[in-house]
Design a protein around this motif. Structure first.
Motif, PDB file in Angstrom:
ATOM      1  N   LEU A 163      42.373  41.143   9.305  1.00 47.40           N
ATOM      2  CA  LEU A 163      42.062  42.313  10.120  1.00 47.40           C
ATOM      3  C   LEU A 163      43.335  42.989  10.610  1.00 47.40           C
ATOM      4  O   LEU A 163      43.452  44.220  10.596  1.00 47.40           O
ATOM      5  CB  LEU A 163      41.196  41.904  11.318  1.00 47.40           C
ATOM      6  CG  LEU A 163      39.764  42.450  11.299  1.00 47.40           C
ATOM      7  CD1 LEU A 163      39.011  41.845  10.122  1.00 47.40           C
ATOM      8  CD2 LEU A 163      39.040  42.145  12.599  1.00 47.40           C
ATOM      9  N   HIS A 164      44.289  42.196  11.068  1.00 51.05           N
ATOM     10  CA  HIS A 164      45.535  42.793  11.534  1.00 51.05           C
ATOM     11  C   HIS A 164      46.277  43.481  10.392  1.00 51.05           C
ATOM     12  O   HIS A 164      46.877  44.548  10.573  1.00 51.05           O
ATOM     13  CB  HIS A 164      46.442  41.733  12.161  1.00 51.05           C
ATOM     14  CG  HIS A 164      47.733  42.289  12.631  1.00 51.05           C
ATOM     15  ND1 HIS A 164      48.923  42.019  12.007  1.00 51.05           N
ATOM     16  CD2 HIS A 164      48.035  43.151  13.638  1.00 51.05           C
ATOM     17  CE1 HIS A 164      49.901  42.677  12.611  1.00 51.05           C
ATOM     18  NE2 HIS A 164      49.386  43.364  13.598  1.00 51.05           N
ATOM     19  N   HIS A 165      46.225  42.899   9.215  1.00 50.63           N
ATOM     20  CA  HIS A 165      46.830  43.525   8.028  1.00 50.63           C
ATOM     21  C   HIS A 165      46.259  44.921   7.813  1.00 50.63           C
ATOM     22  O   HIS A 165      47.008  45.884   7.582  1.00 50.63           O
ATOM     23  CB  HIS A 165      46.563  42.630   6.814  1.00 50.63           C
ATOM     24  CG  HIS A 165      46.855  43.284   5.496  1.00 50.63           C
ATOM     25  ND1 HIS A 165      48.135  43.483   5.021  1.00 50.63           N
ATOM     26  CD2 HIS A 165      46.014  43.797   4.547  1.00 50.63           C
ATOM     27  CE1 HIS A 165      48.077  44.070   3.841  1.00 50.63           C
ATOM     28  NE2 HIS A 165      46.813  44.273   3.527  1.00 50.63           N
ATOM     29  N   TRP A 166      44.944  45.050   7.916  1.00 50.68           N
ATOM     30  CA  TRP A 166      44.324  46.363   7.717  1.00 50.68           C
ATOM     31  C   TRP A 166      44.676  47.330   8.841  1.00 50.68           C
ATOM     32  O   TRP A 166      44.807  48.534   8.608  1.00 50.68           O
ATOM     33  CB  TRP A 166      42.807  46.215   7.585  1.00 50.68           C
ATOM     34  CG  TRP A 166      42.393  45.712   6.246  1.00 50.68           C
ATOM     35  CD1 TRP A 166      41.812  44.505   5.946  1.00 50.68           C
ATOM     36  CD2 TRP A 166      42.569  46.389   4.997  1.00 50.68           C
ATOM     37  NE1 TRP A 166      41.609  44.396   4.601  1.00 50.68           N
ATOM     38  CE2 TRP A 166      42.053  45.526   3.988  1.00 50.68           C
ATOM     39  CE3 TRP A 166      43.092  47.627   4.628  1.00 50.68           C
ATOM     40  CZ2 TRP A 166      42.057  45.888   2.641  1.00 50.68           C
ATOM     41  CZ3 TRP A 166      43.102  47.984   3.284  1.00 50.68           C
ATOM     42  CH2 TRP A 166      42.589  47.119   2.309  1.00 50.68           C
ATOM     43  N   SER A 167      44.837  46.825  10.054  1.00 47.78           N
ATOM     44  CA  SER A 167      45.206  47.730  11.156  1.00 47.78           C
ATOM     45  C   SER A 167      46.567  48.359  10.895  1.00 47.78           C
ATOM     46  O   SER A 167      46.779  49.546  11.163  1.00 47.78           O
ATOM     47  CB  SER A 167      45.196  46.985  12.499  1.00 47.78           C
ATOM     48  OG  SER A 167      46.316  46.120  12.638  1.00 47.78           O
ATOM     49  N   ARG A 168      47.489  47.595  10.349  1.00 47.60           N
ATOM     50  CA  ARG A 168      48.818  48.120  10.039  1.00 47.60           C
ATOM     51  C   ARG A 168      48.757  49.110   8.874  1.00 47.60           C
ATOM     52  O   ARG A 168      49.394  50.168   8.908  1.00 47.60           O
ATOM     53  CB  ARG A 168      49.777  46.983   9.735  1.00 47.60           C
ATOM     54  CG  ARG A 168      50.051  46.072  10.926  1.00 47.60           C
ATOM     55  CD  ARG A 168      51.140  45.070  10.611  1.00 47.60           C
ATOM     56  NE  ARG A 168      52.417  45.744  10.414  1.00 47.60           N
ATOM     57  CZ  ARG A 168      53.265  46.066  11.384  1.00 47.60           C
ATOM     58  NH1 ARG A 168      52.954  45.792  12.649  1.00 47.60           N
ATOM     59  NH2 ARG A 168      54.403  46.653  11.129  1.00 47.60           N
ATOM     60  N   LEU A 169      47.998  48.770   7.837  1.00 48.43           N
ATOM     61  CA  LEU A 169      47.892  49.670   6.691  1.00 48.43           C
ATOM     62  C   LEU A 169      47.260  51.006   7.085  1.00 48.43           C
ATOM     63  O   LEU A 169      47.729  52.078   6.679  1.00 48.43           O
ATOM     64  CB  LEU A 169      47.058  49.012   5.587  1.00 48.43           C
ATOM     65  CG  LEU A 169      47.722  47.893   4.788  1.00 48.43           C
ATOM     66  CD1 LEU A 169      46.768  47.382   3.718  1.00 48.43           C
ATOM     67  CD2 LEU A 169      49.025  48.365   4.153  1.00 48.43           C
ATOM     68  N   LEU A 170      46.203  50.961   7.879  1.00 49.22           N
ATOM     69  CA  LEU A 170      45.544  52.190   8.310  1.00 49.22           C
ATOM     70  C   LEU A 170      46.460  53.026   9.196  1.00 49.22           C
ATOM     71  O   LEU A 170      46.484  54.253   9.101  1.00 49.22           O
ATOM     72  CB  LEU A 170      44.244  51.855   9.043  1.00 49.22           C
ATOM     73  CG  LEU A 170      43.096  51.386   8.150  1.00 49.22           C
ATOM     74  CD1 LEU A 170      42.040  50.651   8.963  1.00 49.22           C
ATOM     75  CD2 LEU A 170      42.468  52.562   7.407  1.00 49.22           C
ATOM     76  N   SER A 171      47.209  52.371  10.076  1.00 47.39           N
ATOM     77  CA  SER A 171      48.135  53.093  10.935  1.00 47.39           C
ATOM     78  C   SER A 171      49.187  53.813  10.106  1.00 47.39           C
ATOM     79  O   SER A 171      49.482  54.999  10.327  1.00 47.39           O
ATOM     80  CB  SER A 171      48.793  52.128  11.921  1.00 47.39           C
ATOM     81  OG  SER A 171      49.713  52.799  12.754  1.00 47.39           O
ATOM     82  N   GLU A 172      49.783  53.112   9.155  1.00 48.79           N
ATOM     83  CA  GLU A 172      50.823  53.721   8.325  1.00 48.79           C
ATOM     84  C   GLU A 172      50.252  54.820   7.437  1.00 48.79           C
ATOM     85  O   GLU A 172      50.895  55.853   7.205  1.00 48.79           O
ATOM     86  CB  GLU A 172      51.500  52.647   7.464  1.00 48.79           C
ATOM     87  CG  GLU A 172      52.271  51.602   8.250  1.00 48.79           C
ATOM     88  CD  GLU A 172      53.440  52.188   9.022  1.00 48.79           C
ATOM     89  OE1 GLU A 172      54.057  53.146   8.525  1.00 48.79           O
ATOM     90  OE2 GLU A 172      53.737  51.680  10.126  1.00 48.79           O
ATOM     91  N   GLN A 173      49.049  54.614   6.917  1.00 51.40           N
ATOM     92  CA  GLN A 173      48.434  55.589   6.015  1.00 51.40           C
ATOM     93  C   GLN A 173      48.267  56.946   6.672  1.00 51.40           C
ATOM     94  O   GLN A 173      48.431  57.985   6.028  1.00 51.40           O
ATOM     95  CB  GLN A 173      47.064  55.063   5.568  1.00 51.40           C
ATOM     96  CG  GLN A 173      46.278  55.996   4.658  1.00 51.40           C
ATOM     97  CD  GLN A 173      46.624  55.816   3.200  1.00 51.40           C
ATOM     98  OE1 GLN A 173      47.563  55.097   2.870  1.00 51.40           O
ATOM     99  NE2 GLN A 173      45.878  56.463   2.329  1.00 51.40           N
ATOM    100  N   PHE A 174      47.960  56.950   7.967  1.00 50.68           N
ATOM    101  CA  PHE A 174      47.614  58.204   8.627  1.00 50.68           C
ATOM    102  C   PHE A 174      48.654  58.674   9.632  1.00 50.68           C
ATOM    103  O   PHE A 174      48.358  59.472  10.523  1.00 50.68           O
ATOM    104  CB  PHE A 174      46.236  58.069   9.289  1.00 50.68           C
ATOM    105  CG  PHE A 174      45.164  57.709   8.308  1.00 50.68           C
ATOM    106  CD1 PHE A 174      45.002  58.433   7.129  1.00 50.68           C
ATOM    107  CD2 PHE A 174      44.320  56.638   8.528  1.00 50.68           C
ATOM    108  CE1 PHE A 174      44.034  58.099   6.206  1.00 50.68           C
ATOM    109  CE2 PHE A 174      43.343  56.291   7.614  1.00 50.68           C
ATOM    110  CZ  PHE A 174      43.196  57.023   6.445  1.00 50.68           C
ATOM    111  N   LEU A 175      49.884  58.188   9.485  1.00 53.44           N
ATOM    112  CA  LEU A 175      50.970  58.722  10.307  1.00 53.44           C
ATOM    113  C   LEU A 175      51.304  60.142   9.875  1.00 53.44           C
ATOM    114  O   LEU A 175      51.337  60.437   8.676  1.00 53.44           O
ATOM    115  CB  LEU A 175      52.223  57.872  10.156  1.00 53.44           C
ATOM    116  CG  LEU A 175      52.385  56.651  11.059  1.00 53.44           C
ATOM    117  CD1 LEU A 175      53.712  55.992  10.782  1.00 53.44           C
ATOM    118  CD2 LEU A 175      52.278  57.041  12.523  1.00 53.44           C
TER     119      LEU A 175
END
Length: 570
Positions: A163-175
């Protein structure tokens, strides 16, 4: 990308359009030493950089009498996906707070830190210090995807780590892709002869309003996934995450006496595989970008786009953009939305201590040396620190050998373990409110301890001290503390007066409903006392307070945002 609007654009949309990708006049305003403030336009654009302009409202009248401008300062909020920082970063955060802000750290309900009391002259130094620690405040506020929240402790199991992995990926994706942040705060020079700047996803005007994403792992709804614009609810099969149910359209904010505004819980619309998460998220965000209301900011959140156009329309549009249909939603169950306070042991044998921190405020007081104590812990801690969306803090990854040292430092600095906390105290949340928030109508953070001290004896007399009841207190109806998901929700109306909402679902699946308006602080306790007494005597086994109030017809169940204002309270 096609942005559709039938009405004239709001001034905020025009401001974004001419801002040169969020630069505006910020640099010039920061250099102006005549005032501690920035211009109105810069104040709005600063939000995209994670910064809000505020002033000390306790001192407004005094300074006005002295013919001084308000005591302006700024709030800076970090982007911290999943709420994780290392001990080294903690020490840097602590040092920066003491050098450039009020000497405190505040854990927000979006699982990150806020600094308060940052004067304009200190903003650049603070941002530069964060950058040196590998941290930033990009997109922590503004009309973009904000800090992505997820279950706070990936050390507990491999599922939490994913879950934490996805939180980081989603954050970076939509910066945002603009270099405005680096140019203004870190003195990066524009590249000569570079291609014209673009925002491939957001466009020059970004989103109509803020957008929030969260990931939850049943049976724990500790991030209030149904309050998110976009939620991903993990579905576990044979010990692994098979994919996620997708929920859309949550949002807490509203305006008093404006029935066209309302909080809303998200709808579960289907299931996607893990390898589809980023694509699904991007297309959902792009639909809001293209169809959200850009003429009326009070009507610009994703929840209104969904309600105006309908779920069927939304699913057709999403399928068209994805090129495939979401699978049917899979079964899941949430049991609560609080944090398991105290020590727990993870799959790898390490220990994790979640400390209860009322309103998330980490500061030194005569009673408790929070800031000093956690600083000393950071100096010996070999794991990391994890913030929760309920404003608590987990000291994660503690070895058996280091556990006694952590406990000794807690005792030395009078930091209590939450073993003796009442059930309602464990589930209490508040926003900052006065004196710094410009939107605040009443007290919140400063009043919560007094309110708990009045309610806890009532609960104790009725044998309910250990029973979990969610309490949410905010100084205004904008919803920062998710007040409309509290079994008891108090929303500021004016100084010393609140609207009382009752009947939300304990696991965060149902909104509450207005029970009484414009109550004083004493009236709130007087109104709640007989309800608590009745609950203690007549509840069913395992029945939560919100469910009891609905069964006894004290309030009606609210199953959709549009029903929040409709009909009688009961």
């Amino acid at each position: 990308m096609t942005v559709k609007t039938a009405n004239a654009l709001s001034e905020d949309e025009n401001l974004k359009s001419r801002s040169r990708f969020l630069r505006g006049d910020i640099a010039a305003d920061l250099a102006d030493a005549v005032t501690g403030a920035v211009s109105t336009g810069s104040g709005k654009l600063l939000k995209f950089h994670g910064i809000y302009q505020q002033d000390d409202r306790d001192l407004r009248n005094e300074r006005q009498q002295q013919k001084l401008e308000p005591l302006y300062s700024f709030l800076l909020r970090l982007r911290l996906p999943g709420g994780i920082c290392t001990p080294e970063q903690w020490l840097a955060l602590d040092d920066l707070a003491r050098r450039y802000a009020y000497p405190s750290l505040r854990i927000t309900t979006r699982q990150t830190f806020q600094y308060h009391g940052v004067y304009k002259r200190n903003l650049k130094a603070l941002v530069a210090g964060l950058a040196q620690a590998g941290l930033d405040s990009i997109a922590a506020c503004g009309d973009v995807n904000r800090n992505v929240v997820s279950h706070n402790n990936p050390c507990l199991s491999s599922l939490h780590a994913e879950l934490h992995h996805w939180s980081r990926l989603l954050s970076e994706q939509f910066l945002p892709k603009t270099r405005a942040f680096q140019e203004i705060w870190l003195d990066e020079k524009p590249v000569a002869d570079a291609q014209p700047e673009q925002e491939p996803l957001y466009g020059a005007t970004y989103l109509p309003r803020k957008f929030k994403i969260g990931l939850a792992l049943p049976p724990h709804n500790d991030i209030d996934v149904f309050a998110q614009d976009l939620g991903f609810i993990a579905i576990v099969k044979r010990g692994k995450i098979a994919g996620f149910n997708v929920s859309v359209g949550g949002g807490m904010g509203m305006t008093h006496s404006d029935v066209a505004t309302y909080p809303r819980t998200a709808d579960v619309i289907g299931f996607c595989r893990s390898d589809q998460v980023l694509t699904v998220a991007e297309q959902i965000l792009s639909i809001q970008r293209d169809f959200g209301d850009r003429s009326n900011r009070k009507h610009a959140r994703f929840k209104y786009t969904l309600d105006d156009r309908g779920t069927d329309w939304f699913l057709r549009e999403l399928t068209s953009r994805l090129g495939f249909q979401l699978e049917p939603a899979q079964a899941f169950r949430f049991e609560h939305n609080g944090d398991p306070l105290g020590w727990v042991q993870g799959q790898q044998g390490l220990w994790h201590l979640t400390l209860g921190i009322l309103s998330g405020r980490i500061k030194d007081t005569p009673e408790t040396a929070w800031l000093v104590g956690l600083r000393e812990i950071a100096r010996i801690h070999q794991g990391d620190f994890r913030l929760t969306a309920n404003q608590n803090l987990t000291v994660a990854g503690v070895s058996a050998d280091n556990k006694p040292r952590i406990e000794a430092l807690l005792a030395e600095h009078r930091i209590p373990l939450p073993d003796n906390w009442s059930g309602i105290r464990r589930h209490a949340i508040s926003c900052v409110s006065l004196p710094t928030c410009g939107l605040a109508m009443a007290e919140s953070e400063r009043w919560l301890p007094d309110l708990l001290s009045l309610l806890e004896p009532v609960l104790q007399r009725n044998g309910l001290s250990e029973d979990a009841i969610t309490l949410r207190v905010t100084g205004c109806p904008n919803g920062c503390g998710r007040p409309f998901l509290g079994e008891i929700g108090l929303v500021g109306k004016s100084l010393g007066r609140y609207n009382l909402y009752l009947g939300a679902g304990f696991a965060g699946e149902r909104l509450n409903k207005l029970y009484r308006e414009n109550l004083t602080e004493d009236e709130i306790v007087a109104v709640l006392t007989p309800l608590i007494e009745q609950y203690g005597k007549q509840r069913h086994k395992g029945e939560h307070f919100g469910d009891f109030l609905i069964r006894k017809k004290h309030v009606a169940a609210v199953t959709a945002g549009r029903d929040f204002h409709t009909g009688d309270n009961k």
